[in-house]
Design an enzyme around this catalytic site. Structure first.
Site, PDB file in Angstrom:
ATOM      1  N   GLU A  27       0.720  -0.978  -0.228  1.00 20.49           N
ATOM      2  CA  GLU A  27      -0.071  -0.030  -0.304  1.00 20.49           C
ATOM      3  C   GLU A  27       1.216   1.149   0.226  1.00 20.49           C
ATOM      4  O   GLU A  27       1.876   1.203   0.859  1.00 20.49           O
ATOM      5  CB  GLU A  27      -1.005  -0.355   1.231  1.00 20.49           C
ATOM      6  CG  GLU A  27      -1.971   1.197   1.785  1.00 20.49           C
ATOM      7  CD  GLU A  27      -2.757   1.705   0.199  1.00 20.49           C
ATOM      8  OE1 GLU A  27      -2.357   2.895  -0.400  1.00 20.49           O
ATOM      9  OE2 GLU A  27      -3.372   0.688  -0.530  1.00 20.49           O
ATOM     10  N   ASP A  69       4.920   2.629  -3.375  1.00 20.12           N
ATOM     11  CA  ASP A  69       3.937   2.370  -4.637  1.00 20.12           C
ATOM     12  C   ASP A  69       4.995   0.869  -5.316  1.00 20.12           C
ATOM     13  O   ASP A  69       5.435  -0.207  -5.548  1.00 20.12           O
ATOM     14  CB  ASP A  69       4.873   2.990  -6.119  1.00 20.12           C
ATOM     15  CG  ASP A  69       4.939   3.002  -7.089  1.00 20.12           C
ATOM     16  OD1 ASP A  69       4.290   3.697  -7.380  1.00 20.12           O
ATOM     17  OD2 ASP A  69       5.497   2.096  -7.550  1.00 20.12           O
ATOM     18  N   ASP A 127      -4.929  -4.028  -7.313  1.00 21.25           N
ATOM     19  CA  ASP A 127      -6.254  -3.714  -7.031  1.00 21.25           C
ATOM     20  C   ASP A 127      -6.306  -2.275  -7.098  1.00 21.25           C
ATOM     21  O   ASP A 127      -6.989  -1.786  -5.800  1.00 21.25           O
ATOM     22  CB  ASP A 127      -6.611  -3.994  -5.701  1.00 21.25           C
ATOM     23  CG  ASP A 127      -8.331  -4.044  -5.172  1.00 21.25           C
ATOM     24  OD1 ASP A 127      -8.953  -3.195  -6.746  1.00 21.25           O
ATOM     25  OD2 ASP A 127      -8.438  -3.949  -4.019  1.00 21.25           O
TER      26      ASP A 127
END
Length: 205
Positions: free
Chosen positions: A63, A92, A111
């Protein structure tokens, strides 16, 4: 992004990750074939996918926003209630995966494309070659493509073909009683992958 039901159903997957969604079907089917899955997830949200983790599975949650990780851990219980071993990586997604040179994933989930400002650097030929190198021989790349603004399915199909991988789309309907939404997932793997022959996936594709 995400939702959690309170009470007895708090450990059930919601929104775009229900058991009949592409990712739900993939994880449940793959778990029947292998006892210990190494799973990478780019884009944590509130951590709904952790509901699928078994005690023998390891899930790497990647995340970019530390605030999202904090919210997932303080306002939701998916991560702490998961049976799987959970590792959280801040940064990243593409850069973190580049650093994970020794990881081979059975399932790698992208996602990060549900908003109108998509991270385009995750959808390049070079990025897909990176994903391919991070997959185990029988690994699967699962891309969440539900988006109200952009149709990314043709692009992902072309990138998959360029990487010499096969891709199939699974569209699922939502169920208000289960708090799940309609979802579009693309599953990407070797053309001769045994999962293509599994009944649950064949019926959904």
């Amino acid at each position: 992004h995400g939702m959690q039901v309170t009470g007895a159903k708090s450990s059930e997957p919601t929104t775009y990750y229900g058991e009949q969604s592409g990712i739900g079907l993939l994880l449940q089917t793959h778990q029947k074939l292998k006892q210990d899955l190494n799973i990478g997830v780019v884009g944590l949200g509130c951590g709904v996918l952790a509901t699928y983790g078994r005690a023998t599975d390891h899930m790497h949650m990647i995340e970019i926003n530390p605030a999202v990780i904090r919210i997932a851990n303080t306002h939701f219980s998916f991560l702490r209630d998961s049976k799987a071993e959970i590792s959280t990586h801040v940064g990243d997604g593409r850069l973190v995966l580049e650093r994970m040179k020794h990881q081979k994933f059975d399932v790698l989930v992208l996602d990060a494309f549900s908003s109108d400002a998509i991270p385009a650097h995750l959808l390049t030929r070079e990025a897909f070659q990176l994903y391919k190198t991070r997959l185990d021989h029988n690994g699967v790349l699962a891309v969440h493509l539900s988006n109200n603004h952009l149709d990314l399915v043709p692009l992902v199909h072309r990138l998959s073909h360029d990487a010499k991988l096969s891709s199939r789309v699974i569209d699922s309907k939502g169920d208000p009683e289960l708090q799940t939404h309609a979802a579009t997932w693309t599953l990407i793997m070797r053309p001769d992958h045994p999962l293509w022959k599994e009944a649950e996936l064949k019926q959904a594709i």
